[in-house]
Motif scaffolding. Structure first.
Motif, PDB file in Angstrom:
ATOM      1  N   THR A 136       0.732  -1.054   0.041  1.00  0.00           N
ATOM      2  CA  THR A 136       0.149  -0.026  -0.023  1.00  0.00           C
ATOM      3  C   THR A 136       0.744   1.244  -0.027  1.00  0.00           C
ATOM      4  OG1 THR A 136      -0.164  -0.032   2.375  1.00  0.00           O
ATOM      5  CG2 THR A 136      -1.852  -1.045   0.946  1.00  0.00           C
ATOM      6  N   GLY A 137       2.109   1.155  -0.187  1.00  0.00           N
ATOM      7  CA  GLY A 137       3.137   2.361  -0.302  1.00  0.00           C
ATOM      8  C   GLY A 137       4.205   2.025  -1.146  1.00  0.00           C
ATOM      9  N   ASN A 138       5.051   2.884  -1.150  1.00  0.00           N
ATOM     10  CA  ASN A 138       6.044   2.847  -2.319  1.00  0.00           C
ATOM     11  C   ASN A 138       7.108   1.839  -1.523  1.00  0.00           C
ATOM     12  OD1 ASN A 138       5.313   5.229  -3.739  1.00  0.00           O
ATOM     13  ND2 ASN A 138       5.826   6.376  -1.909  1.00  0.00           N
ATOM     14  N   ILE A 139       7.532   0.928  -2.632  1.00  0.00           N
ATOM     15  CA  ILE A 139       8.383   0.075  -2.365  1.00  0.00           C
ATOM     16  C   ILE A 139       9.841   0.592  -1.975  1.00  0.00           C
ATOM     17  CG2 ILE A 139       9.283  -2.337  -2.817  1.00  0.00           C
ATOM     18  CD1 ILE A 139       6.349  -2.135  -3.255  1.00  0.00           C
ATOM     19  N   THR A 140      10.230   0.188  -0.992  1.00  0.00           N
ATOM     20  CA  THR A 140      11.821   0.887  -0.796  1.00  0.00           C
ATOM     21  C   THR A 140      12.729  -0.060  -0.603  1.00  0.00           C
ATOM     22  OG1 THR A 140      11.302   0.591   1.725  1.00  0.00           O
ATOM     23  CG2 THR A 140      10.605   2.746   0.779  1.00  0.00           C
ATOM     24  N   ALA A 141      12.562  -1.394  -0.505  1.00  0.00           N
ATOM     25  CA  ALA A 141      13.579  -2.388  -0.543  1.00  0.00           C
ATOM     26  C   ALA A 141      13.102  -3.770  -1.037  1.00  0.00           C
ATOM     27  CB  ALA A 141      14.169  -2.481   0.820  1.00  0.00           C
ATOM     28  N   LEU A 142      13.947  -4.395  -1.397  1.00  0.00           N
ATOM     29  CA  LEU A 142      13.910  -5.778  -1.963  1.00  0.00           C
ATOM     30  C   LEU A 142      14.874  -6.762  -1.575  1.00  0.00           C
ATOM     31  CD1 LEU A 142      12.718  -5.173  -5.832  1.00  0.00           C
ATOM     32  CD2 LEU A 142      11.239  -6.066  -3.865  1.00  0.00           C
ATOM     33  N   SER A 143      14.702  -7.877  -1.530  1.00  0.00           N
ATOM     34  CA  SER A 143      15.678  -8.755  -1.242  1.00  0.00           C
ATOM     35  C   SER A 143      15.281 -10.226  -1.615  1.00  0.00           C
ATOM     36  CB  SER A 143      16.495  -8.545   0.120  1.00  0.00           C
ATOM     37  OG  SER A 143      17.506  -9.510   0.348  1.00  0.00           O
ATOM     38  N   CYS A 144      15.980 -11.083  -2.190  1.00  0.00           N
ATOM     39  CA  CYS A 144      15.582 -12.221  -2.559  1.00  0.00           C
ATOM     40  C   CYS A 144      16.545 -13.109  -1.509  1.00  0.00           C
ATOM     41  CB  CYS A 144      15.978 -12.663  -4.147  1.00  0.00           C
ATOM     42  SG  CYS A 144      15.179 -14.227  -4.570  1.00  0.00           S
ATOM     43  N   SER A 145      15.745 -14.379  -1.129  1.00  0.00           N
ATOM     44  CA  SER A 145      16.466 -15.244  -0.253  1.00  0.00           C
ATOM     45  C   SER A 145      17.568 -15.848  -0.942  1.00  0.00           C
ATOM     46  CB  SER A 145      15.546 -15.963   0.251  1.00  0.00           C
ATOM     47  OG  SER A 145      15.130 -17.120  -0.469  1.00  0.00           O
ATOM     48  N   ARG A 146      18.471 -16.363  -0.051  1.00  0.00           N
ATOM     49  CA  ARG A 146      19.907 -17.008  -0.665  1.00  0.00           C
ATOM     50  C   ARG A 146      19.326 -18.514  -1.135  1.00  0.00           C
ATOM     51  NH1 ARG A 146      25.171 -15.003   2.292  1.00  0.00           N
ATOM     52  NH2 ARG A 146      24.103 -13.411   3.411  1.00  0.00           N
ATOM     53  N   ASN A 147      18.124 -19.095  -0.907  1.00  0.00           N
ATOM     54  CA  ASN A 147      17.964 -20.288  -1.537  1.00  0.00           C
ATOM     55  C   ASN A 147      17.310 -19.991  -2.881  1.00  0.00           C
ATOM     56  OD1 ASN A 147      15.443 -19.681  -0.680  1.00  0.00           O
ATOM     57  ND2 ASN A 147      15.357 -21.184   1.024  1.00  0.00           N
ATOM     58  N   GLY A 148      16.804 -18.804  -3.113  1.00  0.00           N
ATOM     59  CA  GLY A 148      15.966 -18.471  -4.332  1.00  0.00           C
ATOM     60  C   GLY A 148      14.630 -18.672  -4.536  1.00  0.00           C
ATOM     61  N   LYS A 149      14.138 -18.911  -3.203  1.00  0.00           N
ATOM     62  CA  LYS A 149      12.635 -19.284  -3.235  1.00  0.00           C
ATOM     63  C   LYS A 149      11.633 -18.314  -2.987  1.00  0.00           C
ATOM     64  CE  LYS A 149      13.343 -24.261  -2.775  1.00  0.00           C
ATOM     65  NZ  LYS A 149      14.085 -25.209  -1.749  1.00  0.00           N
ATOM     66  N   ILE A 150      12.032 -17.483  -2.035  1.00  0.00           N
ATOM     67  CA  ILE A 150      11.466 -16.331  -1.461  1.00  0.00           C
ATOM     68  C   ILE A 150      11.843 -14.744  -1.635  1.00  0.00           C
ATOM     69  CG2 ILE A 150       9.972 -15.707   0.821  1.00  0.00           C
ATOM     70  CD1 ILE A 150      10.653 -18.307   1.802  1.00  0.00           C
ATOM     71  N   LEU A 151      10.896 -13.991  -2.049  1.00  0.00           N
ATOM     72  CA  LEU A 151      11.385 -12.534  -2.056  1.00  0.00           C
ATOM     73  C   LEU A 151      10.804 -11.786  -1.231  1.00  0.00           C
ATOM     74  CD1 LEU A 151      12.601 -10.340  -4.161  1.00  0.00           C
ATOM     75  CD2 LEU A 151      10.336 -10.071  -4.756  1.00  0.00           C
ATOM     76  N   ALA A 152      11.456 -11.009  -0.456  1.00  0.00           N
ATOM     77  CA  ALA A 152      10.973  -9.943   0.907  1.00  0.00           C
ATOM     78  C   ALA A 152      11.035  -8.706   0.179  1.00  0.00           C
ATOM     79  CB  ALA A 152      11.945 -10.193   1.779  1.00  0.00           C
ATOM     80  N   SER A 153       9.887  -8.052   0.227  1.00  0.00           N
ATOM     81  CA  SER A 153       9.871  -6.568  -0.214  1.00  0.00           C
ATOM     82  C   SER A 153       9.163  -5.731   0.771  1.00  0.00           C
ATOM     83  CB  SER A 153       8.995  -6.474  -1.589  1.00  0.00           C
ATOM     84  OG  SER A 153       7.478  -6.976  -1.213  1.00  0.00           O
ATOM     85  N   ALA A 154       9.640  -4.335   1.041  1.00  0.00           N
ATOM     86  CA  ALA A 154       9.196  -3.562   2.196  1.00  0.00           C
ATOM     87  C   ALA A 154       8.591  -2.308   1.560  1.00  0.00           C
ATOM     88  CB  ALA A 154      10.505  -3.431   3.172  1.00  0.00           C
ATOM     89  N   ASP A 155       7.812  -1.549   2.099  1.00  0.00           N
ATOM     90  CA  ASP A 155       7.248  -0.682   1.650  1.00  0.00           C
ATOM     91  C   ASP A 155       7.499   0.497   2.778  1.00  0.00           C
ATOM     92  OD1 ASP A 155       5.108  -0.732   3.409  1.00  0.00           O
ATOM     93  OD2 ASP A 155       4.075  -1.538   1.827  1.00  0.00           O
TER      94      ASP A 155
END
Lengths: 448, 743
Positions: free
Chosen positions: B588-607
């Motif tokens: 619901t806000g601007n995305i400010t950070a992204l990071s993909c897990s080291r095993n390549g299965k999950i993405l984390a995004s923050a707003d």
């Protein structure tokens, strides 16, 4: 309603020489101007956000204008936020303008260069060690972060996590019960009873020596500390109990195999109570009372010596409590006595010189009052005087008087005068009577 | 023209009638054209074109007759009544002042109706209000009802502030039809259909209501629904979002979050396809999330090297030998396909690559292991915080090199400064550069950009060890700036090597690929671009976002990149084809950070609203939403080596550690306890839970902001007034954090 109303448009138009603008035109222009301003701000906010700031600067606006293909406005300082002045045109019509100081060019050139701003530097510290935030100056205190929502609350929250991070007053039952073996429990009871046994001296001594020497009692330390503080709180009138628990504390501190450091903070208050408490032992004999204070003082000295390395603030804290009592004329002389010997025990001659000597002149007035013949407080005051002289005597140690040879052991008048100046008449006369020339010199020459 | 029903005037009567009918509104246009103005009044002998025509003509005949006879009052009456009739005789919709489209009325009615509705439908029906609000406002603005539009906006905007802050702010200044054409958000809404999902009964309920209230504005609302929205109806039973338990769960949370498949891009959850083709809807291209296979020669070299050092120092009892560790690391999991080396060409491996791989294996074996939550207690992580002083808010970005020797800060004043982390002097690689001796110091300034520096990134490196075959320290630094360029700096020469030009606007973010060589950037021009260090032009341009690309990140096998944008979506693109393969909506806000897990299965995004969302890449699904950070942006995210712990740092000056595998859902959904009849029992029979819940909501109200900490937060470490710009898990699972002290 609108920030930028048609009147402004008309004013601006007039200022550039367009006199008669159609009303529709001004209206439309006003709306459009407002929209454009919002657009620029919207872009400027992006620049602010990407600079990870929370304050919009003029530079952000300049960059936003550039992105929108508009020539930026030059001439605004970007390093600090703009300051706006307010002028009133009439009731309810404030006018804002950018403060623009006039600078004398001569002066500016001749002025010394401004100070170079401090260099950017960085420091490193542990924000968390093994999941716990250490309480070091670099980290905020619990009070600072009280307003922050740090822990999950609600039905699903994990209470253990909250407890581990040390925030939130979550009442957590310890997962592991502190298990004491039967033997230890039995021992604890026995020792406590032994200490408080009025009838048998041997019983008491054996308890004392056991506590003092036996290894393997570590699990019991918190219970003993608890016992001591409980007894002191509840039996302030019973001088015997107080004395015995002081012995118990001493035994704990003396026991080499126990690690008492973490408990010092809770061990000290009962001892201080026995040292500078207002009323100790109720109607008990004066000498017993003062003996208890002596015991507490020596114990305090021991603790200060032993644990000052593990807690830097221990000594100053102890000295501060004693000094506060000493400087409070409302306190009974018993408490003053305790404070004086306590100060000496904690800080040695240094504390005597800095903390007691400096206040002695005023204090001697108090004493002189109490030492009049018919005063009921006289016996106590005598004791205080004796204690004062005693601690003052320690000043003599290490003081090599330049006047050892060739001078009789009498005080010259001049010295006497200085002494009186320093410590008041009462104590000066006592010192003079005792013929303590060295002490007198020590006192007079010690720096204020 | 005068209103119909004025004094009877015999001469231009027929024209008067036709004009009177067509005067107020355009809806009447067809009638005006079908009735020939100035046609002879005695039109009866003309063959009637239709029954409707004959009806109209009949009216005229009667009127003429009445006029002739002088029944003026009767004539006026007839005119008044017949004016409001449609051609076929049905009454017309009301016109004139009355006929302004009743957006406000309709919206208000609907608002009340939604709130009075069954609790069962309330949450989904509430979702309808936002698009109706936006389109009502825009329609009013385009048809010059500016005053009404403003008022309408002002009265209703608070309803949507928590969720649509940015859109509300962007739409607010609109006051002229031209603005609607110009405003990017408005264009987005007008140019696309808003997709919304409703359950069948709710939808039929809604339509029924709107038809009932047609006159009071229901018709305009349904017009909006039909022309600007795509309503997708679903059976209640199929979608567990509509289940009773989910409703109950929603009631506890103070904010209603948009469904993933709602909104402007209008797409099936996860799928990046936004077109209209129903056959394509919801297609999820297969992803190759496996590891990038190592070059065979490099692999054998690494193995040899590891065996050698195993021999030199045999591992402690109970620990893996390095070779065993290596086998484990490169072991391919089944049913997992990795991209091939042919897809993503890399230059042949060098001694440095070999040394880095060896070091990685060593670090992996000797790392602090985070085994995940055991017995309800989170892992005991340690955080080392670097606080920058005297910055005067001039630091825009920070990065730590992988070898933990250097830290770089990009400044508002257009330069970059690199320090050695330990404060020692940085040894110079070459003694004699430019004929002058370089003075070793503990920091270097890199000057070249002509605008604020928004991102810096060190090339991959590993800790330098004495026995490694080649130096593995960080040698390159990339930076991006408001001057539209990206620069590559050599950390041996401390000079700019390459200027990459391509972006048309400021470049907000950039990241190196996991093995160097490639990097990706995203900027204000709504594109993300993939670059290769040895080419000055971009290799791929990823276009599709509706707003700025604010942050970018690589997948660990370097076959995909992720972009986060101000349009509140996160997209995943395939490097090889340049196509979008996944799209994630829910922020619901601007995305400010992204990071993909080291095993390549999950993405984390923050707003910047303070929530972190975890996305399961393969099915394209939202895993969970983690809340706790205050508003203002979460600037950095990082994963532990085991991919089971996430750390975040943000503008609220806290570093927070999150449990990835913890409670599967956020509190709103997590409270789903019973089903069906048992549902009522929750509140009645469990006073503890109920009271706990009320107490949380009480706190929420008292504080006036919605800072809810979800239960999967392991710990939060506040700093002293220092917003945290960068957090990073090292290969050994130590967290490094960096921030500036802003007193």
């Amino acid at each position: 309603m609108s920030v930028w109303n048609p009147d402004n448009i008309r004013d601006v138009a007039e200022s550039v020489g367009i006199a008669n603008l159609n009303n529709d035109v001004t209206e439309n222009l006003a709306r459009d101007v407002e929209y454009r301003i919002a657009q620029v701000l919207e872009e400027a906010l992006k620049f602010m956000r990407h600079s990870k700031r929370t304050l919009l600067t003029t530079q952000d606006v300049a960059l936003a204008l550039r992105v929108l293909d508009v020539e930026p406005l030059y001439g605004y300082e970007s390093t600090r936020p703009l300051r706006f002045g307010e002028a009133s045109l009439g009731p309810g019509q404030p006018l804002f303008y950018v403060e623009d100081e006039e600078v004398d060019f001569e002066k500016l050139i001749n002025a010394p260069l401004p100070k170079v701003p401090r260099e950017i530097s960085f420091t490193a510290h542990w924000l968390a060690v093994e999941g716990v935030q250490p309480s070091i100056p670099q980290n905020p205190t619990a009070a600072d972060s009280r307003n922050l929502e740090l822990v999950s609350k609600g039905p699903n929250a994990n209470a253990t996590l909250a407890a581990i991070s040390g925030v939130g007053n979550v009442a957590v039952k310890p997962l592991v019960k502190h298990v004491l073996s039967k033997e230890l429990q039995l021992y604890f009871e026995k020792v406590c009873n032994a200490f408080l046994d009025e009838s048998s001296e041997e019983y008491r001594t054996s308890g004392y020596s056991s506590l003092r020497e036996d290894p393997g009692l570590h699990q019991l330390v918190p219970y003993f500390v608890q016992f001591i503080s409980e007894k002191v709180t509840h039996s302030l009138k019973d001088i015997f109990v107080l004395t015995q628990v002081m012995h118990m504390a001493e035994a704990l501190v003396q026991n080499k195999s126990l690690y008492v450091d973490p408990y010092v903070a809770s061990l000290v208050p009962p001892i201080l109570t026995c040292l500078i408490g207002r009323q100790l032992g109720g109607t008990a004999d004066l000498s017993e009372q003062f003996a208890l204070r002596d015991l507490a003082a020596s114990l305090l000295g021991l603790i200060a010596k032993k644990y000052s390395h593990s807690s830097h603030t221990l000594k100053p804290r102890l000295a501060r409590s004693c000094l506060k009592t000493f400087l409070d004329p409302a306190k009974p002389f018993g408490a003053h006595y305790g404070a004086i010997i306590g100060l000496h025990a904690v800080g040695g001659p240094e504390a005597v010189r800095v903390l007691i000597l400096a206040n002695l002149r005023t204090y001697s007035n108090l004493l002189t009052d109490a030492l009049t013949d018919d005063n009921p407080r006289r016996p106590e005051a005598e004791r205080v005087l004796a204690a004062l002289l005693g601690v003052l005597a320690t000043l003599r140690e290490g003081h090599t008087s330049p006047l050892t040879n060739g001078h009789a052991a009498v005080l010259s008048d001049e010295l006497r005068l200085q002494l009186t100046e320093r410590v008041g008449d009462l104590i000066a006369s006592r010192i003079a009577d005792a013929g303590e020339v060295h002490l007198a010199h020590a006192i007079v020459t010690s720096e204020r | 023209m005068s209103a119909p029903g004025g004094a009877p005037s015999p001469a231009p009567r027929s024209a008067n009638i036709a004009g009177g009918g067509s005067m107020p509104m355009q809806q009447q246009q067809p009638m005006a054209s079908t009735t020939p103005v100035g046609a002879p009044p005695q039109g009866t002998h003309q063959p009637p074109q239709s029954s409707a025509m004959s009806q109209q003509n009949l009216n005229q005949i009667v009127i003429d007759y009445l006029a002739k006879k002088g029944y003026s009052r009767t004539e006026a009456m007839l005119r008044m009544e017949s004016a409001n009739q449609e051609i076929d005789g049905r009454p017309l919709p009301p016109l004139g002042e009355e006929a302004r489209p009743k957006y406000r009325l309709g919206f208000d009615l609907l608002k009340v109706w939604v709130e009075d509705n069954l609790d069962l439908y309330k949450p989904e029906l509430r979702r309808v209000l936002w698009p109706l609000f936006v389109y009502s406002f825009l329609n009013m603005a385009t048809s010059f009802y500016m005053h009404d539009a403003k008022q309408f906006f002002e009265t209703n905007k608070n309803l949507f502030l928590p969720e649509h802050t940015d859109d509300v702010r962007a739409l607010e200044p609109i006051s002229l039809p031209e603005h609607v054409q110009d405003n990017s958000v408005a264009k987005l809404y007008r140019g696309n259909k808003y997709r919304i999902v409703l359950s069948n009964p709710a939808f039929s309920n809604l339509i029924q209501f709107l038809e009932n209230k047609q006159k009071e504005g229901g018709s305009v609302m349904s017009a909006i629904l039909s022309s600007f929205c795509t309503v997708i109806t679903k059976e209640r039973a199929v979608d567990d979002r509509f289940s009773f338990a989910a409703m109950l769960g929603q009631a506890g949370s103070d904010q209603f979050l948009p469904a993933e498949d709602e909104g402007i891009p209008g797409h099936h959850p996860g799928s990046a396809y936004t077109g209209d083709n129903p056959a394509m809807a919801g297609t999820l291209p297969r992803l190759k999330l496996g590891k990038l296979a190592m070059e065979p020669t490099l692999e054998s070299d690494v193995r040899g090297e590891l065996a050698e050092s195993d021999e030199k120092e045999p591992p402690a009892l109970g620990r893996n030998t390095l070779v065993q560790e290596f086998e484990q690391m490169i072991k391919k999991e089944e049913d997992e396909e990795g991209p091939s080396r042919a897809d993503i060409p890399y230059p042949p491996a060098t001694a440095r690559d070999l040394a880095m791989e060896v070091q990685k294996v060593k670090e992996n074996r000797d790392r602090f292991r985070i085994e995940g939550r055991t017995g309800g207690v989170g892992p005991a992580v340690s955080v080392c915080m670097f606080t920058f002083h005297n910055t005067y808010d001039g630091v825009n970005c920070l990065d730590f090199s992988d070898d933990n020797m250097l830290v770089a800060a990009g400044m508002q004043e257009s330069y970059i400064r690199v320090w050695s982390v330990d404060g020692k002097k940085i040894p110079s690689t070459y003694d004699n550069v430019d004929g002058k001796q370089q003075q070793p110091s503990n920091s270097h300034r890199l000057i070249g950009h002509s605008g604020p520096v928004y991102a810096v990134a060190f090339a991959p490196s590993t800790t330098r060890t004495d026995d490694s075959i080649a130096p593995t320290n960080a040698r390159w630094l990339l930076s991006s700036s408001a001057d539209k360029t990206i620069r590559l700096w050599s950390l041996d020469l401390w000079q700019c090597m390459v200027v990459y030009k391509g972006h048309d606007h400021p470049v907000w973010d950039l990241k190196w690929g996991p093995y160097g060589h490639y990097f990706v950037s995203g900027g204000h021009d709504k594109t993300a671009r993939l670059w290769v260090t040895d080419h000055i032009r971009q290799q791929r341009i990823f276009v599709g976002h509706d707003q700025d690309v604010d942050c970018v990140c690589f997948h660990p096998n370097s076959a995909y990149i992720f972009t986060g944008s101000s349009d509140h979506t996160v997209r995943m693109w395939a490097v090889t084809t340049g196509n979008a393969v996944r799209m994630f909506t829910g922020h619901t806000g601007n995305i400010t950070a992204l990071s993909c897990s080291r095993n390549g299965k999950i993405l984390a995004s923050a707003d910047d609203q303070g929530s972190i969302i975890l996305w399961d890449l393969a099915p394209g699904r939202l895993l969970k939403r983690m809340r706790g950070h205050g508003k203002g942006g979460i600037w950095s995210l990082s994963w532990s080596v085991e991919s089971n712990v996430l750390v975040s740092g943000g503008a609220d000056g806290t570093v927070r550690v999150w449990d990835v595998s913890g409670p599967a859902q956020d509190p709103a959904q997590g409270r789903v306890v019973g089903e069906g009849g048992a549902g009522t029992k929750i509140d009645a029979g469990n006073p503890g839970a109920a009271s706990a819940q009320t107490s949380t909501s009480g706190i929420g109200k008292k504080k006036g902001k919605d800072v809810v900490v979800s239960p999967d937060q392991i710990s939060a470490f506040p700093t002293k007034k220092s917003p945290v710009y960068k957090v990073k898990f090292t290969n050994m699972n130590l967290i490094i954090a960096g921030g500036a002290y802003l007193p």
